[in-house]
Design an enzyme around this catalytic site. Structure first.
Site, PDB file in Angstrom:
ATOM      1  N   CYS A 120       0.363  -0.917   0.149  1.00  0.00           N
ATOM      2  CA  CYS A 120       0.161  -0.040  -0.100  1.00  0.00           C
ATOM      3  C   CYS A 120       0.794   1.319   0.296  1.00  0.00           C
ATOM      4  CB  CYS A 120      -0.576  -0.362   1.018  1.00  0.00           C
ATOM      5  SG  CYS A 120      -2.781   1.429   1.260  1.00  0.00           S
ATOM      6  N   CYS A 122       0.319   4.386   1.897  1.00  0.00           N
ATOM      7  CA  CYS A 122      -0.675   5.945   2.848  1.00  0.00           C
ATOM      8  C   CYS A 122       0.656   5.471   3.980  1.00  0.00           C
ATOM      9  CB  CYS A 122      -1.553   4.451   3.571  1.00  0.00           C
ATOM     10  SG  CYS A 122      -1.395   3.194   4.065  1.00  0.00           S
ATOM     11  N   CYS A 130      -3.712   5.883   0.604  1.00  0.00           N
ATOM     12  CA  CYS A 130      -3.444   4.621  -0.246  1.00  0.00           C
ATOM     13  C   CYS A 130      -3.124   4.424  -1.634  1.00  0.00           C
ATOM     14  CB  CYS A 130      -4.795   3.345  -0.084  1.00  0.00           C
ATOM     15  SG  CYS A 130      -4.856   3.784   1.784  1.00  0.00           S
ATOM     16  N   LYS A 195     -12.360  -4.881   2.096  1.00  0.00           N
ATOM     17  CA  LYS A 195     -11.571  -3.797   3.064  1.00  0.00           C
ATOM     18  C   LYS A 195     -13.221  -2.947   3.633  1.00  0.00           C
ATOM     19  CE  LYS A 195      -7.605  -1.417   4.565  1.00  0.00           C
ATOM     20  NZ  LYS A 195      -5.829  -0.600   4.239  1.00  0.00           N
ATOM     21  N   ARG A 205      -3.516   3.484  12.204  1.00  0.00           N
ATOM     22  CA  ARG A 205      -3.389   4.535  11.634  1.00  0.00           C
ATOM     23  C   ARG A 205      -1.546   5.193  12.557  1.00  0.00           C
ATOM     24  NH1 ARG A 205      -8.579   6.152   9.026  1.00  0.00           N
ATOM     25  NH2 ARG A 205      -8.741   4.355   7.150  1.00  0.00           N
ATOM     26  N   ARG A 217     -11.046   7.876   3.607  1.00  0.00           N
ATOM     27  CA  ARG A 217     -10.823   6.711   2.440  1.00  0.00           C
ATOM     28  C   ARG A 217     -11.927   5.548   1.904  1.00  0.00           C
ATOM     29  NH1 ARG A 217      -5.241   6.624   3.775  1.00  0.00           N
ATOM     30  NH2 ARG A 217      -4.443   5.895   5.780  1.00  0.00           N
ATOM     31  N   GLU A 233     -16.511  -7.256  -5.073  1.00  0.00           N
ATOM     32  CA  GLU A 233     -14.658  -7.141  -4.431  1.00  0.00           C
ATOM     33  C   GLU A 233     -14.081  -8.703  -4.937  1.00  0.00           C
ATOM     34  OE1 GLU A 233     -12.925  -4.835  -4.385  1.00  0.00           O
ATOM     35  OE2 GLU A 233     -14.496  -3.027  -4.142  1.00  0.00           O
ATOM     36  N   LYS A 248     -11.922  -8.059   5.896  1.00  0.00           N
ATOM     37  CA  LYS A 248     -10.996  -6.818   7.188  1.00  0.00           C
ATOM     38  C   LYS A 248     -12.056  -5.749   7.705  1.00  0.00           C
ATOM     39  CE  LYS A 248      -7.362  -3.761   7.684  1.00  0.00           C
ATOM     40  NZ  LYS A 248      -6.789  -2.703   6.993  1.00  0.00           N
ATOM     41  N   SER A 274      -6.670  -3.554  14.374  1.00  0.00           N
ATOM     42  CA  SER A 274      -6.306  -2.868  15.719  1.00  0.00           C
ATOM     43  C   SER A 274      -7.206  -1.669  16.513  1.00  0.00           C
ATOM     44  CB  SER A 274      -5.023  -1.823  15.204  1.00  0.00           C
ATOM     45  OG  SER A 274      -5.908  -0.747  14.219  1.00  0.00           O
ATOM     46  N   TYR A 313      -3.333  -9.221  16.497  1.00  0.00           N
ATOM     47  CA  TYR A 313      -2.032  -8.673  17.018  1.00  0.00           C
ATOM     48  C   TYR A 313      -2.595  -9.645  18.014  1.00  0.00           C
ATOM     49  CZ  TYR A 313      -2.214  -4.818  13.700  1.00  0.00           C
ATOM     50  OH  TYR A 313      -3.094  -4.198  13.370  1.00  0.00           O
TER      51      TYR A 313
HETATM   52  C1  PBG Z   1      -3.217   0.560   4.440  1.00  0.00           C
HETATM   53  C2  PBG Z   1      -3.591  -0.681   5.831  1.00  0.00           C
HETATM   54  C3  PBG Z   1      -4.514  -0.207   7.260  1.00  0.00           C
HETATM   55  C4  PBG Z   1      -4.822  -1.144   8.133  1.00  0.00           C
HETATM   56  C5  PBG Z   1      -3.862  -2.127   7.524  1.00  0.00           C
HETATM   57  N1  PBG Z   1      -3.486  -1.792   6.264  1.00  0.00           N
HETATM   58  C6  PBG Z   1      -4.965   1.009   7.378  1.00  0.00           C
HETATM   59  C7  PBG Z   1      -5.974   1.429   6.982  1.00  0.00           C
HETATM   60  O1  PBG Z   1      -6.430   1.148   5.082  1.00  0.00           O
HETATM   61  O2  PBG Z   1      -6.595   3.276   6.991  1.00  0.00           O
HETATM   62  C8  PBG Z   1      -5.123  -1.778   9.173  1.00  0.00           C
HETATM   63  C9  PBG Z   1      -4.841  -2.502  10.055  1.00  0.00           C
HETATM   64  C10 PBG Z   1      -4.849  -2.478  11.756  1.00  0.00           C
HETATM   65  O3  PBG Z   1      -5.745  -1.724  11.765  1.00  0.00           O
HETATM   66  O4  PBG Z   1      -5.182  -2.791  12.432  1.00  0.00           O
HETATM   67  N2  PBG Z   1      -4.125   0.241   3.973  1.00  0.00           N
END
Ligand code: PBG
Length: 327
Positions: A120, A122, A130, A195, A205, A217, A233, A248, A274, A313
């Site tokens: 990615c 970002c 991204c 996603k 982030r 986004r 998708e 996700k 996260s 995690y």
């Molecule tokens: C990058 C990306 C993100 C996550 C994984 N790859 C953040 C986003 O899309 O803003 C999130 C992972 C997480 O929250 O644990 N694009």
């Protein structure tokens, strides 16, 4: 028939029965452990909103991965924290970039480890989006070439799996084509297919220094209320060559995981993101929930919904609890 002849509690009376009849079993081989790599040496910097997760330099990364493999973890997913950000995300495809360096170090020390990388922009763009920005908009088609370059640089460094998380249309095809034309036909693509634009990415982030500097986004990540779009998708990503697809976040989207599982034959990953992690950690820190028990229940729930692989995690803790028979 029925009650009182039939009594479902009969088969729940002992631990042995419960374990023998358990329909979903989680295993350390199900888990993918996400890690944040930074430049420097000897760095092990806590990430505030994700207690137990750290910014690691390549040397401390090796220690952490050593612990993870001992616990039975087979795969890691790398995120890089760039030293330098610019509008074109140059470090993202630099052969000497942080992720590329980390891949080489990991493969040298752990040849059997499955090394996955997030593909990615970002974390590498100064605007935090991204994709590339053209006239104030996230430009799909020019981003594809950059993403393909990023994936290629990861494959050259030795990555086993590249995982595009940008949500541009056509990225899987662009990446597959680039990999195949350079002789990386064995490199696996795990696509972040469904996603969603989610507030559950908040702590990530902070960790990846990747918050968008303007807007949000929602023009590329999916609307959380949609389920049929997720199927479209996933369908497209499989057509373009994705080996593994992903849903996700996980917990607010268990119905999407189940639907993808029922409709497609490809392996399915789910990302326990996260914010989901942070909520468990916060509630456990105050004593409001029993961390081990809720983590076991959450990971089992994601697998029961249909995920083959869970990016989490909690991976190392959960693997250790499983090994000790505590989950
Ligand atoms: C990058 C990306 C993100 C996550 C994984 N790859 C953040 C986003 O899309 O803003 C999130 C992972 C997480 O929250 O644990 N694009």
């Amino acid at each position: 028939m029925g009650f009182p002849t039939v009594r479902l509690r009969r088969l729940r009376t002992t631990r042995a029965w419960r374990e023998m009849l358990r329909e979903t079993v989680i295993d350390p081989a199900d888990f993918i452990y996400p890690l944040f790599v930074v430049h420097g040496h000897g760095v092990r910097e806590p990430i505030e909103a994700m207690p137990g997760v750290y910014h690691l330099s390549t040397d401390t990364l090796l220690e952490e991965v050593g612990k993870a493999t001992e616990a039975g973890i087979k795969a890691v997913l790398l995120f890089g924290v760039a030293a330098h950000k610019d509008p074109e995300a140059h470090e993202a495809w630099d052969d000497e970039g942080i992720v590329q360096t980390a891949i080489r170090a990991l493969k040298a020390q752990f040849p059997d480890l499955v090394v996955m990388t997030d593909v990615c922009l970002c974390g590498y763009t100064d605007h935090g989006h991204c994709g590339l920005v053209v006239d104030g908009k996230i430009d799909n088609d020019s981003t594809l070439e950059v993403l393909a370059d990023v994936a290629l640089s990861h494959a050259r460094a030795g990555a086993d799996v590249v995982a595009p998380s940008d949500m541009m249309d056509g990225r899987v095809r662009a990446i597959r084509k680039a990999l195949d034309s350079e002789g990386f036909s064995e490199t696996v693509i795990m696509a972040y297919s469904a996603k969603y634009a989610s507030a559950f990415y908040g702590p990530f982030r902070e960790a990846a220094h990747s918050a968008p500097q303007f807007g949000d986004r929602r023009t590329y990540q999916m609307d959380p209320a949609s389920r049929r779009q997720a199927i479209r998708e996933v369908t497209l990503d499989i057509e373009e060559g994705a080996d593994v697809v992903m849903v996700k976040p996980a917990l607010a989207y268990l119905d999407v995981i189940r639907e993808v599982r029922d409709r497609f034959e490809v392996p399915l990953a789910a990302y326990n993101v996260s914010g989901e992690y942070a909520m468990v950690k916060a509630a456990a820190a105050t004593g409001w929930v029993d961390e081990r028990a809720v983590v076991g229940e959450i990971l089992t729930g994601i697998k029961r919904a249909g995920a083959d692989l869970i990016i989490t995690y909690h991976a190392v803790d959960a693997a250790e609890w499983l090994r000790r028979g505590d989950l």
